[in-house]
Design an enzyme around this catalytic site. Structure first.
Site, PDB file in Angstrom:
ATOM      1  N   SER A 246       0.819  -1.207   0.000  1.00 21.76           N
ATOM      2  CA  SER A 246       0.000   0.000   0.000  1.00 21.76           C
ATOM      3  C   SER A 246       0.856   1.262   0.000  1.00 21.76           C
ATOM      4  O   SER A 246       2.001   1.260   0.467  1.00 21.76           O
ATOM      5  CB  SER A 246      -0.921   0.012   1.218  1.00 21.76           C
ATOM      6  N   THR A 247       0.283   2.337  -0.506  1.00 21.00           N
ATOM      7  CA  THR A 247       0.985   3.620  -0.547  1.00 21.00           C
ATOM      8  C   THR A 247       1.279   4.130   0.858  1.00 21.00           C
ATOM      9  O   THR A 247       2.354   4.686   1.114  1.00 21.00           O
ATOM     10  CB  THR A 247       0.152   4.640  -1.340  1.00 21.00           C
ATOM     11  N   ASP A 248       0.365   3.950   1.783  1.00 15.38           N
ATOM     12  CA  ASP A 248       0.585   4.424   3.153  1.00 15.38           C
ATOM     13  C   ASP A 248       1.785   3.737   3.794  1.00 15.38           C
ATOM     14  O   ASP A 248       2.623   4.388   4.435  1.00 15.38           O
ATOM     15  CB  ASP A 248      -0.664   4.193   4.005  1.00 15.38           C
ATOM     16  N   GLY A 250       4.223   2.235   2.141  1.00 16.43           N
ATOM     17  CA  GLY A 250       5.390   2.639   1.364  1.00 16.43           C
ATOM     18  C   GLY A 250       5.966   3.958   1.835  1.00 16.43           C
ATOM     19  O   GLY A 250       7.189   4.139   1.902  1.00 16.43           O
ATOM     20  N   GLU A 268       6.700  -0.241  -5.158  1.00 16.89           N
ATOM     21  CA  GLU A 268       5.627  -0.514  -6.117  1.00 16.89           C
ATOM     22  C   GLU A 268       4.355  -0.542  -5.290  1.00 16.89           C
ATOM     23  O   GLU A 268       4.138  -1.446  -4.490  1.00 16.89           O
ATOM     24  CB  GLU A 268       5.880  -1.845  -6.829  1.00 16.89           C
ATOM     25  N   CYS A 302      -2.840  -4.919  -7.748  1.00 13.31           N
ATOM     26  CA  CYS A 302      -2.603  -3.474  -7.717  1.00 13.31           C
ATOM     27  C   CYS A 302      -2.966  -2.789  -9.023  1.00 13.31           C
ATOM     28  O   CYS A 302      -3.268  -1.599  -9.034  1.00 13.31           O
ATOM     29  CB  CYS A 302      -1.145  -3.194  -7.356  1.00 13.31           C
TER      30      CYS A 302
END
EC number: 1.2.1.3
Length: 501
Positions: A246-248, A250, A268, A302
Site C-alpha cells: 500500500s501507498t501508506d 510505502g 511498487e 494493484c
C-alpha cells in the site's frame, strides 16, 4: 451452485505444511523470542499452520548473515555465469514442485489452484530463468571523456544487502520479481513475506538450499510489518529496501530509510487503474476484459481496472453485457476447477471490501450486481458492479483491493483522458479502441507506468512495470528490475600520449 458460489467439490489433495520456521544462514530456526502466529485458510477461517514470528532480534540475525555472505562469501565474487547456473537450478526445482507451491498459495491466500499451477508458479520460475540469463551480461561502459588527458569507464556493482518486503496478493510472483534480480546482481538479502501468505516463501527457501545457493544469500524472516518489516526498513546495515504494498506503508518505509542510513528504496504501490472503452470497441470483448481486469485474483491486484469508463455511444450496451456476464462469474473454493474467483485473503480484507460496498450504496452509486458476502464460512464476496459513480465517492478514489467495479460514462476523448488521470495513482491503464491515432493520443496522455491496448494484464518477463505519482518509484521485470539492485561506479585515470581520442 448457490448465489453464484461453486459447490467446492475437489479431488486435489491438500498440501502438507513442511516449513514454518525462520530461514537464516541456510537453516530453519525458531524465532529468538519463541513467538509464533497462526496463518488462516481463507476458505473457511480455520488455522492451517503456526509460523515463527520474527521481530527486530531475528532481523538483526538475518542481516548479519546476509552481510557476512556479501562481504566475505562467494556469491558476489562468482562470475555471472556461475551465479546463473545456480539460479537456473533453483528454477528447475520450482518447476518440479509447481503443484505443491500452487497448493500452498491456494490454502494460504485463497488463490485459484489452477491459476497457480498454470500461471503464477511457472511465471515465478520464469523470472528466475530470465534473470539467470542476465547475470553474466551485467557490464559498464567505456566513457568518451571530454578531457583528452583522462580515461574513464564505469562498473556495475551489486548494491549489497537488500531487504525485500513481499505482498500477500501474489506471494510467489512478487517473491520472484524481487529475489531473482537481486540474486542475479550478486546481492544478498533478507525477505519478509506478508504474514498472511508466508508458506510458499519458506518453501522457496528450502528449494534455494537444495539448489546450492550459498548460506546467507537468501534469508526469510516471517512476521508482521510493524515489527519485522519496520526493523528491515530502519536497519543501518541494509543497503536497499524493496517493497510492494500500500501507498501508506510505502511512505512509512521511505521515512524509515531516510531516518536511518538513507538506504535506497524501491516502491511498487497502490493503484486505481482506469479502463477506457471507446465507441468503436467490440462490446463483447470489452465486457470480458473489464470483468477480467477488475475481478481477476478476486480483485486483489494493484493494477486492477477498478474504474471503467465507457464512451456514451455504447454505454448502455456495455452495461447490459457486463451485468449478464458478471452473473456467470463463479465464486468458490480455489481448488474447484470451475471457480473463477476464490475467497479474499483474510477477514480484515473481507470486512474492508464489504465496508466499501456499503459506502458505495450510501453515497448514491447504483448497485447493478453483487454487493454481498457469500455463505457463512470463509471470506467470499460476490463480484460487484456500481454505476453512476462520481469522482467524490470513496469507491472512485480509494484502492479497494477487491472485486468492486466503478462504472462511469464519458463523451469525448479529452474527457476520457481527464477522467483516467483524475486519481492520485498511476500504475496501469487499459484502452479499447480500433483507432490507432486515438490509441496513440490516449496512451501518451495517461499518466501511468504501463498501458494495455485491446488487452489487459499483458505482463511479460521482459516488460517493465511500475508507477507514476503515488503508485511508486521503480520498475520491476525486464532489465530495468536488475538496475534496482546495481549501483554505478566510475573509474578515472590519466591517459598520456594517446594515438587517438
Amino acid at each position: 451452485m448457490e448465489n453464484g458460489k461453486c459447490n467446492g467439490a475437489t479431488t486435489v489433495k491438500l498440501p502438507e505444511i513442511k516449513f514454518t520456521k525462520l530461514f537464516i544462514n541456510g537453516q530453519f530456526i525458531d524465532a529468538a523470542s519463541g513467538k509464533t502466529f497462526e496463518t488462516i485458510d481463507p476458505r473457511n477461517g480455520e488455522v492451517i499452520a503456526t509460523i515463527a514470528e520474527g521481530d527486530k532480534e531475528d532481523v538483526d540475525l538475518a542481516v548479519n548473515a546476509a552481510r557476512y555472505a556479501f562481504d566475505h562469501g562467494p556469491w558476489p565474487r562468482m562470475t555471472g555465469f556461475e551465479r546463473a547456473k545456480l539460479i537456473n537450478k533453483f528454477a528447475d526445482l520450482i518447476e518440479e514442485n509447481i503443484e505443491e507451491l500452487a497448493k500452498l498459495d491456494a490454502v494460504d491466500g485463497g488463490k485459484l489452484f489452477q491459476l497457480g499451477k498454470y500461471a503464477d508458479i511457472p511465471a515465478t520460475a520464469g523470472h528466475f530463468r530470465y534473470n539467470a540469463g542476465a547475470a553474466d551480461k551485467i557490464h559498464g561502459e567505456t566513457l568518451k571523456m571530454t578531457r583528452q588527458s583522462l580515461f574513464g569507464y564505469t562498473l556495475k556493482e551489486p548494491i549489497g544487502v537488500v531487504g525485500n518486503i513481499i505482498p500477500w496478493n501474489f506471494p510467489s510472483i512478487m517473491f520472484a520479481t524481487k529475489v531473482a534480480p537481486a540474486m542475479a546482481a550478486g546481492c544478498t538479502m533478507v525477505v519478509k513475506p506478508a504474514e498472511q501468505t508466508s508458506l510458499s516463501a519458506l518453501f522457496y527457501a528450502h528449494l534455494s538450499k537444495e539448489a546450492g545457493i550459498p548460506d546467507g544469500v537468501l534469508n526469510i524472516v516471517t512476521g508482521f510489518g510493524s515489527t519485522a518489516g519496520a526493523a528491515i526498513a530502519s536497519h543501518m546495515d541494509v543497503d536497499k529496501v524493496s517493497f510492494t504494498g500500500s501507498t501508506d506503508v510505502g511512505r512509512k518505509i521511505m521515512q524509515a530509510a531516510a531516518a536511518s542510513n538513507l538506504k535506497k528504496v524501491s516502491l511498487e504501490l497502490g493503484g486505481k487503474s482506469p479502463l477506457l472503452i471507446f465507441n468503436d470497441a467490440d462490446i463483447d470483448k470489452a465486457a470480458d476484459l473489464a470483468l477480467l481486469g477488475c475481478f481477476y485474483n478476486k480483485g486483489e491486484i494493484c493494477v486492477a481496472s477498478s474504474r471503467v469508463f465507457v464512451q456514451e455511444g455504447i454505454y448502455d450496451k456495455v452495461v447490459e453485457k457486463l451485468v449478464e456476464k458478471a452473473k456467470d462469474w463463479t465464486v468458490g473454493d480455489p481448488f474447484d476447477s470451475t471457480a473463477r474467483q476464490g475467497p479474499q485473503v483474510d477477514k480484515r480484507q473481507f470486512e474492508k471490501i464489504l465496508s466499501y460496498i456499503e459506502h458505495g450504496k450510501n453515497e448514491g452509486a447504483t448497485l447493478l450486481t453483487g454487493g454481498k458476502a457469500i455463505g457463512d464460512k470463509g471470506y467470499f464476496i460476490q463480484p460487484t458492479i456500481f454505476a453512476d459513480v462520481t469522482e467524490d465517492m470513496k469507491i472512485y478514489q480509494d484502492e479497494i483491493f477487491g472485486p468492486v467495479m466503478s462504472l462511469m460514462k464519458f463523451k469525448t476523448v479529452e474527457e476520457g483522458i481527464k477522467c483516467a488521470n483524475n486519481t492520485k495513482y498511476g500504475l496501469a491503464a487499459g484502452i479499447l479502441s480500433q483507432d490507432i491515432d486515438l490509441i496513440n493520443t490516449v496512451s501518451r496522455s495517461i499518466k501511468a507506468g504501463i498501458i494495455w491496448v485491446n488487452c489487459y494484464f499483458g505482463f511479460d518477463l521482459d516488460c517493465p512495470y511500475g508507477g507514476y505519482k503515488m503508485s511508486g518509484n521503480c520498475r520491476e521485470s525486464g532489465m530495468d528490475a536488475l538496475d534496482n539492485y546495481l549501483q554505478t561506479k566510475s573509474v578515472v585515470m590519466p591517459l598520456h600520449n594517446s594515438p587517438w581520442m
